[in-house]
Design an enzyme around this catalytic site. Structure first.
Site, mmCIF file in Angstrom:
data_model
loop_
_atom_site.group_PDB
_atom_site.id
_atom_site.type_symbol
_atom_site.label_atom_id
_atom_site.label_comp_id
_atom_site.label_asym_id
_atom_site.label_seq_id
_atom_site.Cartn_x
_atom_site.Cartn_y
_atom_site.Cartn_z
ATOM 1 N N TRP B 143 74.483 -38.375 85.395
ATOM 2 C CA TRP B 143 74.655 -38.536 83.996
ATOM 3 C C TRP B 143 75.879 -37.542 83.548
ATOM 4 O O TRP B 143 76.605 -37.692 82.305
ATOM 5 C CB TRP B 143 73.597 -38.236 83.111
ATOM 6 C CG TRP B 143 73.388 -36.942 82.730
ATOM 7 C CD1 TRP B 143 72.520 -36.085 83.393
ATOM 8 C CD2 TRP B 143 73.635 -36.224 81.311
ATOM 9 N NE1 TRP B 143 72.467 -34.859 82.523
ATOM 10 C CE2 TRP B 143 73.210 -35.048 81.547
ATOM 11 C CE3 TRP B 143 74.242 -36.800 80.204
ATOM 12 C CZ2 TRP B 143 73.357 -34.114 80.579
ATOM 13 C CZ3 TRP B 143 74.678 -35.974 79.241
ATOM 14 C CH2 TRP B 143 74.020 -34.494 79.340
ATOM 15 N N SER B 172 77.136 -41.671 66.813
ATOM 16 C CA SER B 172 76.500 -40.341 66.450
ATOM 17 C C SER B 172 77.382 -39.662 65.478
ATOM 18 O O SER B 172 76.435 -38.964 64.624
ATOM 19 C CB SER B 172 76.390 -39.570 67.636
ATOM 20 O OG SER B 172 75.394 -39.959 68.609
#
Lengths: 373, 528, 182
Positions: B143, B172
């Site tokens: 990740w 976001s």
């Protein structure tokens, strides 16, 4: 009754792997002064954390038990206290400063640039390590030797499963060894827990670190930075020996080189090349091209029935020697000796029913690679 | 605090729209909050399924179920989905539901932006999940997607991964702007910034962190795109670049990101504990300063993820000291929560159980964090399961338990129904036992020498790995109990009282139960 | 201009759009900026480009430093590349020339780029390269073996505790890819 028996059978499947496992819960003190200092610091911080936990959780559990509504506890109204806020800001700070002192000194010690006795360049490759002793004429690859049969559960796993290599790094004890790390492709990391040494190997850059091993022995580690498919399959084995043994080993390396030279001049038979080739293939090629030669297309093409393995030998050689740009196929020219190159190419051309019929002699490898130019 | 129902709310409002249009074109903060929460729950199970696959392969040494390439895709996607698909959207969902209710605002400041922020996500994640089916497979570089593994050596789907990150980042950032504007502009008269509930404070700070660092993530991922497709060499030494540049830029985002994932959880715990201890939060001012300190410090600690990269001594020492320092405000918060409980009058309904487990287990994670901050010892811990243990302790009993605490706490107000307390407690205990069985032994195997991100391991790690996989199975299955609780509540839950929790205070408890579609059309007066 | 009957101030979106463009450009600027920062601090062992004369490089001290040379090839580069001298001992301030050899054993022309790296990284700002084959790309004809020079000296300000440093070159293949499919 039968059900019990079935359950027992199932559970007994777990027995073999527990035979060699240990319920290890901590790191070891290791075999260098650095590793002992690191271990001591680790234990110090750990104990401090335990004490903090006992106090903090102790108060908390006590409160959970005693300040329950079901026990008739009444809520006492107190919501702030500047004094206590300052107190529990300062006290942790003081504890941290106390920890920072030994932490700083162990770190500073790792940045020791005094003269070293031996310099070794460590290069990470996908997926093996290369060791080059900078003041000796020693340069070799170190590849995992755990057989596929053990990995794919067809054979019982040996005690050094995934931690064994064909040629370990050999160093003398009580000498300062300086390592220079770099990588051939992606970022890897060289890590040996017994030395408390871990450093990233970054392509295009060198990093350095040092160690001085106090105790002879064999120390095993693993690559510690995700580097692709076989990240978990490129271990490190370092063998620390006494100085006389080290000098003997250096002499052996010299001798092996000479032997390899003469072996490459010899006229190898097809059968000899096939036997050698199979060993080389299993170690270096089978991980991607599979022991069956079927590969994992499209990423790892099949060699069985492949136009390259059955086509002109020059093209086959070129791919093995120089790799294939834009794919995962590495350049094995610098990794394999002339004997191994000739053997593995011969093997690929004749195994699995390929039967190309031709063979490559080690003596011809130099010519084909253009090294004579 | 006046907790009587404010009448007249329903009189002027029309109900929600009918059909799919209600959801596609939603501008109501409650609807959008609900969508975020449902999306997050689905992603929790998708990420959880990947964890199952990972742990099933790691159950025993040897390769039994999947090939190493697929394993690398699973660990990568598990991380990406949990971070960006489960934890973050869940907190945004909670923010959407609760911030207007807690500050007495009728809705978020920018309702249409809110809608866009949400709807980007299902499409982004569909694209990301579809990469698993593309030629070459999905992202397989962790990740944290370090270059050059994620640039030169990446599968072709990496371009879609990059676009997914762009989209999530956009979502976001817009959501964060919405939160800041709402909190700063739309508080009810009388609600000064230092009277605002802690959950709103933590979200205000989190929103600033998001606005500051998500663009940096967008930047690093765009640099990757340039390197892969447009011949640049940001991360390629051959062209004058540096793979370590990637790590610096990524972790400059990455460290504040982990605080983004935990700060709202701190906020939830600061709401739940006072309610169930029947005592006001201890040290409100200190708690606010602590969050601000944590947020500010989070910008100067990033290279503690890079201690083995070969930084000069001065750099390593600096990052070691700042990282150690960040433990201080965090500790202050823990002590304040315990002081809130102390000499209170506690009951232990599900929200409180999750909040208490948070305090204990997040502290465990934080203490392993202190151990990790010591650079020279980190040379042994880095990239081992010790790190995996640390971050799972702060994320699972940290962020995830905070989310569960919030959902159980506010579900009666959202739905008008009480959840089944016994089954919820079952969910808690199985999760608690499962997660500890899963993540505690990871400390041991990490210390014993097991690296991260490997599909197969040497034999000395076998026993604990078997235990870890068993624990993971228990933990994973326990989340199904939660889904059952939700269904049972919605279908046949007992009607909730107007004030389900005796000790609850706050504007959100003054509205009707279930909360009407439109609330606080006229702002309430806040006295104390 | 009017949107929904309200005047849209043109001055507002324009600075914002400019900022967007600037930030995009900032990404590209990051590479030279990072290099400058690395040069200045010596982080990551990056050494600077050609030495800029400051006029005081005639100082030669008694103190000696060992400079070790290491050669690497990246990825699929199969041209043997090595330093002709593994190690030299130089006085601080003394100008020294060493050579590296690269041998293009392939049948085609190649272009190589050598990338330097110094360890320990704190020594990097003090290794001054007056002439280096790493400053430009090196073109090698098929079969060509080339000796490439490096002329350097060590700055008097090198920290006292450093007595040995290693200069490593990694050779990258930067041959322009010719598209023969057209």
């Amino acid at each position: 009754m039968l059900n019990h028996f079935r359950v027992l059978c199932m559970l007994s499947c777990f027995v073999p792997c527990t035979a060699w496992s240990a319920w290890e819960v901590n790191m070891t003190t290791g075999v260098t002064d650095t590793s002992v200092a690191v271990y001591d610091l680790h234990m110090l911080v750990f104990y401090i954390c335990v004490v903090i936990s006992v106090i903090v959780f102790g108060v908390m559990f006590w409160s959970i038990f005693h300040h329950r509504k079901s026990k008739g506890a009444q809520s006492h109204p107190f919501y702030e206290s500047t004094f206590i806020e300052v107190l529990w800001t300062l006290v942790p700070m003081i504890i941290l400063i106390a920890i920072a002192v030994p932490a700083t000194s162990t770190l500073v010690d790792s940045y020791d640039y005094s003269e070293s006795d031996i310099d070794i360049q460590v290069t990470g490759y996908q997926w093996k390590w290369r060791y080059k002793y900078l003041t000796e004429d020693v340069d070799f690859f170190s590849v995992l030797t755990t057989p596929d049969e053990e990995i794919y559960n067809k054979q019982v796993k040996n005690p050094n499963y995934l931690l064994e290599v064909d040629k370990p790094l050999v160093v003398p004890i009580n000498k300062k060894i300086r390592f220079l790390f770099t990588s051939n492709d992606v970022i890897h990391a060289w890590w040996v827990p017994a030395l408390a040494l871990k450093k990233d190997a970054i392509p295009g850059f060198i990093n350095e670190s040092w160690t001085r091993i106090n105790t002879p022995g064999i120390y095993r580690g693993q690559c510690a930075e995700l580097c692709g498919r076989n990240h978990g399959f490129m271990p490190i084995v370092i063998k620390a020996v006494t100085e006389p043994e080290y000098i003997e080993w250096l002499a052996e390396q010299e001798m092996q080189k000479t032997q390899l030279e003469s072996a490459s001049q010899k006229e190898w038979t097809l059968a000899e090349l096939m036997t050698q080739g199979e060993t080389v293939y299993k170690k270096n090629c089978a991980a991607c091209h599979q022991p069956t030669g079927l590969g994992i297309p499209p990423t790892f093409p099949a060699l069985k029935g492949s136009s390259i393995a059955l086509g002109p030998i020059e093209k086959h050689f070129d791919i093995v020697f120089n790799g294939q740009s834009g794919t995962s196929m590495a350049a094995f020219g610098e990794q394999l000796s002339a004997v191994d190159l000739a053997a593995v190419i011969t093997y690929e051309r004749n195994a699995w029913g390929n039967n190309a019929g031709d063979k490559l002699l080690p003596a011809d490898v130099a010519e084909m690679s253009g090294a004579n130019k | 605090m006046n907790t009587n129902i404010v009448e007249g709310e329903q009189a002027h409002s029309h109900g929600p729209a009918k059909g799919i249009g209600r959801w596609l074109f939603a501008t109501n903060h409650k609807d959008i909050g609900t969508m975020y929460l449902i999306f997050s729950l689905i992603m929790l199970f998708v990420g959880g399924a990947m964890a199952f696959i990972i742990r099933a392969e790691l159950f025993q040494p040897g390769l039994q179920l999947i090939e190493p390439e697929f394993f690398n895709q699973m660990i990568t996607m598990h991380g990406l989905i949990m971070v960006f698909g489960a934890v973050m959207p869940a907190f945004v969902g909670l923010a959407n539901w609760m911030i207007p209710l807690m500050i007495g605002a009728p809705d978020m400041a920018l309702p249409r932006l809110n809608n866009l922020s949400f709807w980007i996500l299902p499409f982004a994640f569909l694209m990301m999940l579809s990469t698993l089916f593309m030629e070459g497979g999905g992202p397989n570089f962790g990740w944290t997607f370090y270059a050059p593994l994620s640039t030169t050596y990446a599968p072709p789907s990496v371009t879609f991964f990059i676009f997914t990150v762009h989209m999530m980042g956009l979502s976001s950032i817009m959501g964060a702007i919405n939160v800041v504007v709402t909190i700063l502009n739309m508080r009810a008269p009388g609600m000064t910034i230092m009277k605002m509930p802690m959950f709103c404070w933590t979200w205000l700070i989190t929103a600033f962190l998001l606005i500051a660092v998500m663009p940096v993530l967008g930047g690093v991922v765009t640099m990757m795109l340039m390197d892969i497709h447009f011949g640049t060499s940001f991360f390629d030494a051959g062209g004058g670049g540096d793979p370590v540049l990637f790590q610096h830029v990524f972790w400059f985002f990455g460290h504040p990101e982990v605080y983004i994932m935990i700060l709202p959880s701190f906020g939830v715990v600061s709401e739940v504990i006072p309610t169930f201890a029947r005592k006001k939060l201890f040290g409100y001012h200190s708690m606010v300063y602590a969050i601000v300190a944590i947020a500010v410090l989070s910008f100067v600690v990033w290279a503690h993820h890079m201690f083995t990269v070969g930084m000069p001594l001065a750099g390593e020492l600096f990052f070691m000291y700042t990282t150690m320092l960040i433990a201080v405000p965090t500790g202050v918060k823990i002590f304040n929560w315990i002081s809130t409980m102390f000499k209170g009058s506690m009951t232990f309904e599900a929200p409180m159980l999750f909040a208490l487990a948070f305090v204990i287990l997040f502290t465990v994670g934080g203490l392993s964090g202190i151990m990790l901050s010591l650079a020279s010892v980190d040379f042994v811990y880095h990239d081992t399961y010790f790190v995996v243990a640390h971050f799972h302790y702060v994320l699972v009993p940290g962020a995830i338990f905070g989310i569960y605490a919030a959902v159980y706490y506010w579900l009666p107000k959202w739905s008008g129904r009480m959840y089944d307390e016994s089954i919820a407690k079952l969910h808690f205990w199985f999760s608690f036992i499962g997660l500890n069985l899963t993540f505690f032994p990871m400390h041991f195997v990490g210390l014993a020498g097991m690296p991260r991100r490997i599909p197969d391991y040497p034999l000395q790690f076998a026993d604990f790995n078997m235990m870890i996989s068993g624990g993971a199975f228990i933990f994973g299955m326990s989340q199904l109990i939660f889904v059952y609780v939700l269904f049972k509540t919605m279908r046949s839950g007992e009607k909730a009282q107007h004030l389900p929790w005796e000790g609850a205070r706050g504007l959100e408890w003054t509205v009707a139960t279930p909360a009407p579609y439109h609330t606080f059309a006229t702002p309430p007066k806040v006295e104390d | 201009m009017k949107i929904n009957g309200r005047l849209l101030k043109i001055s507002q979106p324009l600075p914002l759009a400019v900022i967007c463009v600037l930030m995009f450009g900032f990404c590209f600027l990051l590479v030279p900026l990072y290099s400058v920062f690395c040069d200045w601090t010596g982080i990551n062992g990056k050494t600077s480009g050609p030495y800029q004369s400051k006029g005081n490089e005639e100082i030669i001290l008694e103190r000696k430093v060992a400079v070790q040379f290491v050669s690497n090839s990246n990825e699929n580069v199969s041209w043997p590349f090595k330093a002709l001298e593994d190690r030299v001992d130089v006085h601080i301030g003394e100008k020294r020339q060493v050579e590296f050899n690269v041998n293009n054993v392939t049948d085609a022309m190649v272009v190589a780029q050598a990338v330097p790296s110094v360890s320990p990284s704190e020594a990097a700002p003090y290794l001054h390269k007056i002439e280096c084959f790493c400053f430009q790309q090196q073109v090698l004809a098929a079969g060509e073996s080339k000796n490439m020079p490096l002329v350097f000296f060590i700055d008097p300000k090198l920290p006292k505790h450093i007595t040995k440093l290693t200069l490593s070159y990694t050779l990258f293949d930067v041959t322009p890819v010719v598209d023969t499919t057209i």
